[in-house]
Scaffold this active site. Structure first.
Site, PDB file in Angstrom:
ATOM      1  N   ARG A   1      -8.293  20.940  -0.471  1.00  0.00           N
ATOM      2  CA  ARG A   1      -6.684  20.573  -0.222  1.00  0.00           C
ATOM      3  C   ARG A   1      -6.372  20.078   1.059  1.00  0.00           C
ATOM      4  O   ARG A   1      -5.219  20.282   1.300  1.00  0.00           O
ATOM      5  CB  ARG A   1      -6.136  22.094  -0.435  1.00  0.00           C
ATOM      6  CG  ARG A   1      -6.451  22.702  -1.842  1.00  0.00           C
ATOM      7  CD  ARG A   1      -5.315  23.840  -2.301  1.00  0.00           C
ATOM      8  NE  ARG A   1      -5.746  24.448  -3.585  1.00  0.00           N
ATOM      9  CZ  ARG A   1      -6.456  25.295  -3.929  1.00  0.00           C
ATOM     10  NH1 ARG A   1      -7.003  25.909  -2.782  1.00  0.00           N
ATOM     11  NH2 ARG A   1      -6.390  25.893  -5.173  1.00  0.00           N
TER      12      ARG A   1
ATOM     13  N   LYS B   1      -0.941   5.880   3.427  1.00  0.00           N
ATOM     14  CA  LYS B   1      -1.214   5.641   1.950  1.00  0.00           C
ATOM     15  C   LYS B   1      -2.441   5.583   1.488  1.00  0.00           C
ATOM     16  O   LYS B   1      -3.434   5.042   2.156  1.00  0.00           O
ATOM     17  CB  LYS B   1      -0.661   4.187   1.552  1.00  0.00           C
ATOM     18  CG  LYS B   1       1.079   4.043   1.128  1.00  0.00           C
ATOM     19  CD  LYS B   1       1.302   2.876   0.401  1.00  0.00           C
ATOM     20  CE  LYS B   1       2.738   2.821   0.190  1.00  0.00           C
ATOM     21  NZ  LYS B   1       2.964   1.197  -0.391  1.00  0.00           N
TER      22      LYS B   1
ATOM     23  N   GLU C   1      -1.317 -10.466   5.377  1.00  0.00           N
ATOM     24  CA  GLU C   1      -0.647  -9.102   5.863  1.00  0.00           C
ATOM     25  C   GLU C   1       0.026  -9.444   7.094  1.00  0.00           C
ATOM     26  O   GLU C   1       1.161  -8.722   7.376  1.00  0.00           O
ATOM     27  CB  GLU C   1      -1.577  -7.845   5.868  1.00  0.00           C
ATOM     28  CG  GLU C   1      -2.299  -7.438   4.371  1.00  0.00           C
ATOM     29  CD  GLU C   1      -1.077  -6.892   3.496  1.00  0.00           C
ATOM     30  OE1 GLU C   1      -0.092  -6.981   3.753  1.00  0.00           O
ATOM     31  OE2 GLU C   1      -1.615  -6.235   2.293  1.00  0.00           O
TER      32      GLU C   1
ATOM     33  N   LYS D   1       5.180  -2.210  11.167  1.00  0.00           N
ATOM     34  CA  LYS D   1       4.987  -1.037  10.231  1.00  0.00           C
ATOM     35  C   LYS D   1       5.161   0.431  10.552  1.00  0.00           C
ATOM     36  O   LYS D   1       5.872   1.430   9.924  1.00  0.00           O
ATOM     37  CB  LYS D   1       3.404  -1.208   9.744  1.00  0.00           C
ATOM     38  CG  LYS D   1       3.136  -0.173   8.632  1.00  0.00           C
ATOM     39  CD  LYS D   1       1.801  -0.829   7.955  1.00  0.00           C
ATOM     40  CE  LYS D   1       1.699   0.264   6.676  1.00  0.00           C
ATOM     41  NZ  LYS D   1       0.710  -0.185   5.700  1.00  0.00           N
TER      42      LYS D   1
ATOM     43  N   GLU E   1       8.076   5.709   1.030  1.00  0.00           N
ATOM     44  CA  GLU E   1       8.311   4.730   0.148  1.00  0.00           C
ATOM     45  C   GLU E   1       9.622   5.043  -0.556  1.00  0.00           C
ATOM     46  O   GLU E   1       9.648   4.441  -1.899  1.00  0.00           O
ATOM     47  CB  GLU E   1       7.086   4.248  -0.565  1.00  0.00           C
ATOM     48  CG  GLU E   1       7.454   2.620  -0.869  1.00  0.00           C
ATOM     49  CD  GLU E   1       6.125   2.083  -1.449  1.00  0.00           C
ATOM     50  OE1 GLU E   1       5.475   1.464  -0.581  1.00  0.00           O
ATOM     51  OE2 GLU E   1       5.854   2.175  -2.610  1.00  0.00           O
TER      52      GLU E   1
ATOM     53  N   ARG F   1      10.630   1.340   2.980  1.00  0.00           N
ATOM     54  CA  ARG F   1       9.166   1.257   3.056  1.00  0.00           C
ATOM     55  C   ARG F   1       8.786   0.101   1.858  1.00  0.00           C
ATOM     56  O   ARG F   1       7.705  -0.721   2.192  1.00  0.00           O
ATOM     57  CB  ARG F   1       8.209   2.262   3.076  1.00  0.00           C
ATOM     58  CG  ARG F   1       6.777   1.814   3.336  1.00  0.00           C
ATOM     59  CD  ARG F   1       5.818   3.273   3.562  1.00  0.00           C
ATOM     60  NE  ARG F   1       4.510   3.166   3.825  1.00  0.00           N
ATOM     61  CZ  ARG F   1       3.607   3.967   3.950  1.00  0.00           C
ATOM     62  NH1 ARG F   1       3.954   5.327   4.336  1.00  0.00           N
ATOM     63  NH2 ARG F   1       2.493   3.478   4.285  1.00  0.00           N
TER      64      ARG F   1
ATOM     65  N   ASN G   1       5.645  -4.507   0.687  1.00  0.00           N
ATOM     66  CA  ASN G   1       4.954  -4.873  -0.533  1.00  0.00           C
ATOM     67  C   ASN G   1       5.613  -6.285  -0.921  1.00  0.00           C
ATOM     68  O   ASN G   1       5.236  -6.445  -1.966  1.00  0.00           O
ATOM     69  CB  ASN G   1       5.229  -3.675  -1.547  1.00  0.00           C
ATOM     70  CG  ASN G   1       4.617  -2.473  -1.321  1.00  0.00           C
ATOM     71  OD1 ASN G   1       3.238  -2.369  -1.235  1.00  0.00           O
ATOM     72  ND2 ASN G   1       5.295  -1.555  -1.913  1.00  0.00           N
TER      73      ASN G   1
ATOM     74  N   HIS H   1       3.065  -8.200  -3.176  1.00  0.00           N
ATOM     75  CA  HIS H   1       2.265  -7.469  -3.826  1.00  0.00           C
ATOM     76  C   HIS H   1       2.425  -7.231  -5.187  1.00  0.00           C
ATOM     77  O   HIS H   1       1.362  -7.128  -6.008  1.00  0.00           O
ATOM     78  CB  HIS H   1       2.148  -6.230  -3.007  1.00  0.00           C
ATOM     79  CG  HIS H   1       1.725  -6.138  -1.512  1.00  0.00           C
ATOM     80  ND1 HIS H   1       2.262  -6.925  -0.765  1.00  0.00           N
ATOM     81  CD2 HIS H   1       0.581  -5.438  -1.134  1.00  0.00           C
ATOM     82  CE1 HIS H   1       1.413  -6.704   0.448  1.00  0.00           C
ATOM     83  NE2 HIS H   1       0.521  -5.877   0.084  1.00  0.00           N
TER      84      HIS H   1
ATOM     85  N   HIS I   1      -0.891  -7.861  -6.794  1.00  0.00           N
ATOM     86  CA  HIS I   1      -1.490  -6.868  -7.562  1.00  0.00           C
ATOM     87  C   HIS I   1      -1.841  -7.245  -9.269  1.00  0.00           C
ATOM     88  O   HIS I   1      -2.862  -6.925  -9.533  1.00  0.00           O
ATOM     89  CB  HIS I   1      -0.925  -5.441  -7.720  1.00  0.00           C
ATOM     90  CG  HIS I   1      -0.794  -4.736  -6.356  1.00  0.00           C
ATOM     91  ND1 HIS I   1      -0.016  -3.747  -6.081  1.00  0.00           N
ATOM     92  CD2 HIS I   1      -1.443  -4.977  -5.187  1.00  0.00           C
ATOM     93  CE1 HIS I   1      -0.337  -3.396  -4.721  1.00  0.00           C
ATOM     94  NE2 HIS I   1      -1.126  -4.272  -4.335  1.00  0.00           N
TER      95      HIS I   1
ATOM     96  N   HIS J   1      -8.073  -9.001  -1.855  1.00  0.00           N
ATOM     97  CA  HIS J   1      -6.669  -8.409  -1.853  1.00  0.00           C
ATOM     98  C   HIS J   1      -5.641  -9.242  -0.963  1.00  0.00           C
ATOM     99  O   HIS J   1      -4.657  -9.701  -1.492  1.00  0.00           O
ATOM    100  CB  HIS J   1      -6.541  -6.722  -1.134  1.00  0.00           C
ATOM    101  CG  HIS J   1      -5.172  -6.367  -1.257  1.00  0.00           C
ATOM    102  ND1 HIS J   1      -4.369  -6.029  -1.803  1.00  0.00           N
ATOM    103  CD2 HIS J   1      -4.479  -6.146   0.258  1.00  0.00           C
ATOM    104  CE1 HIS J   1      -3.160  -5.620  -1.784  1.00  0.00           C
ATOM    105  NE2 HIS J   1      -3.167  -5.695  -0.540  1.00  0.00           N
TER     106      HIS J   1
END
Length: 371
Positions: free
Chosen positions: A132, A154, A196, A238, A248, A252, A256, A259, A263, A276
């Site tokens: 956990r 993330k 990026e 960032k 997000e 935030r 992206n 993206h 993606h 990527h």
């Protein structure tokens, strides 16, 4: 702004702070950081540590990091996972859990993510889940990871239906960006990381975009002074965004930019076919085109972004998956709501936000920018 100098001149170490109250942490950027035990281990009181890396990075840096960490942890083990986006899945993640459980690592164990974005994402997710939640430190060895994926908490793995669809927000204890690790990257990985870096200009700092245009050749040739500034400014932006919107829920999402298209390219081709950063670079060209077609920016600004992406050695035209396939994949994007695709588009130079766009207009972009 700094002027790039010879690669032989090492820039001073920079320390930035992610301001998240009790979950806040430092980002260290500099050369030779892997040799400084106090910097990497960050004073964690734990007898056990596991370095999670991959089969490509392990021969380069794992033994060195293990030796340094042995000054702080009584037991330091290493697991080397298969390399590549194609292995960012449950099966590979379970290899980490298998190792933690079989070797009896307890809940005070610290994980060290030594590698690029795939390793960082999976190690963070493993840390979030094991017992956990255990501590972890990001030690990114690619430009893309240093300027983006290692910062912000993330963590995720991919699903065949979509990228990073299974994961958690879970912050590291520290990020150690040793610029010397960029020396061993293939040129293709440097270009992927520059995607990026470029992203931050159109969405948040048009002056930074201008700086990148002036120094793109120095960045591609791995000039340490130029890289140090690029990593620092990217992380500053960032850090500011994450400090305002950790999970997000709004701001935030601008991180992206490119993206949603990117993606879709990755999933459509099969994870790992394009890097990527390559998919994001192409996705930014498509998103800039869509921004112009929506009347948000002048076409000349979209063309300026596209030219810079090309100069970084990145593709600006996507694969011919077909508009219907692109749209299908983009509807699985995490920013979508009730099946409606939402895109990060540029409203003005240095500013971006979420927008919806008609499928017909998106199709125009896909057809114009696919080969």
């Amino acid at each position: 702004m700094p002027t790039p100098q010879s690669q032989s001149i090492s820039p001073p170490t920079t320390q930035l702070r992610i301001d998240l109250a009790e979950r806040g942490y430092d980002i260290l950027i500099g050369c030779g950081l892997l040799d400084h035990a106090d910097a990497v281990a960050c004073g964690v009181a734990s007898s056990e540590a596991l370095i999670v890396t991959n089969v490509t990075v392990a021969p380069l840096y794992a033994e060195r990091l293990q030796r340094v960490l042995a000054r702080h942890h009584a037991r330091v083990h290493t697991i080397a996972l298969p390399d590549g986006e194609a292995h960012k899945d449950w099966a590979t993640l379970n290899l980490v859990f298998d190792r933690l459980l079989s070797d009896g690592f307890d809940r005070k164990t610290v994980l060290y993510a030594l590698g690029g974005g795939v390793i960082g994402d999976m190690t963070g997710f493993a840390a979030a889940c094991y017992m956990r939640g255990v501590a972890y430190v990001q030690v990114p060895t690619t430009l893309l990871a240093q300027v983006d994926s290692s910062v912000g908490g993330k963590t995720a793995i991919n699903h065949p239906a979509g990228k990073n669809m299974i994961g958690a927000f879970y912050q590291p204890l520290r990020v150690i960006a040793d610029l010397d690790t960029l020396d061993t990257l293939p040129d293709r990985e440097i270009s992927a990381g520059l995607a990026e870096v470029i992203k931050y200009g159109p969405i948040a700092d048009d002056e930074f975009l201008w700086w990148i245009e002036q120094h793109i050749d120095a960045l591609r040739s791995r000039d340490k002074t130029a890289l140090a500034y690029a990593v620092k400014r990217s992380c500053e932006i960032k850090a500011w965004v994450v400090g305002k919107d950790e999970r997000e829920s709004g701001l935030r999402a601008i991180l992206n930019f490119g993206h949603t298209f990117g993606h879709a390219i990755e999933a459509g081709l099969g994870f790992g076919t394009w890097l990527h950063g390559e998919a994001v670079g192409c996705g930014m060209a498509m998103a800039a085109d869509l921004s112009a077609r929506c009347g948000l920016i002048e076409p000349a600004y979209a063309q300026r972004i596209t030219r810079l992406i090309e100069r970084a050695g990145l593709p600006t035209r996507g694969p011919k998956l077909g508009a219907a396939r692109y749209l299908e994949l983009m509807r699985v994007d995490k920013k979508s709501e009730a099946g409606q695709i939402r895109f990060v588009l540029i409203d003005a130079p240095g500013h971006a936000s979420l927008h919806r766009a008609d499928d017909a207009l998106v199709t125009e972009v896909i057809e114009a920018r696919s080969v």
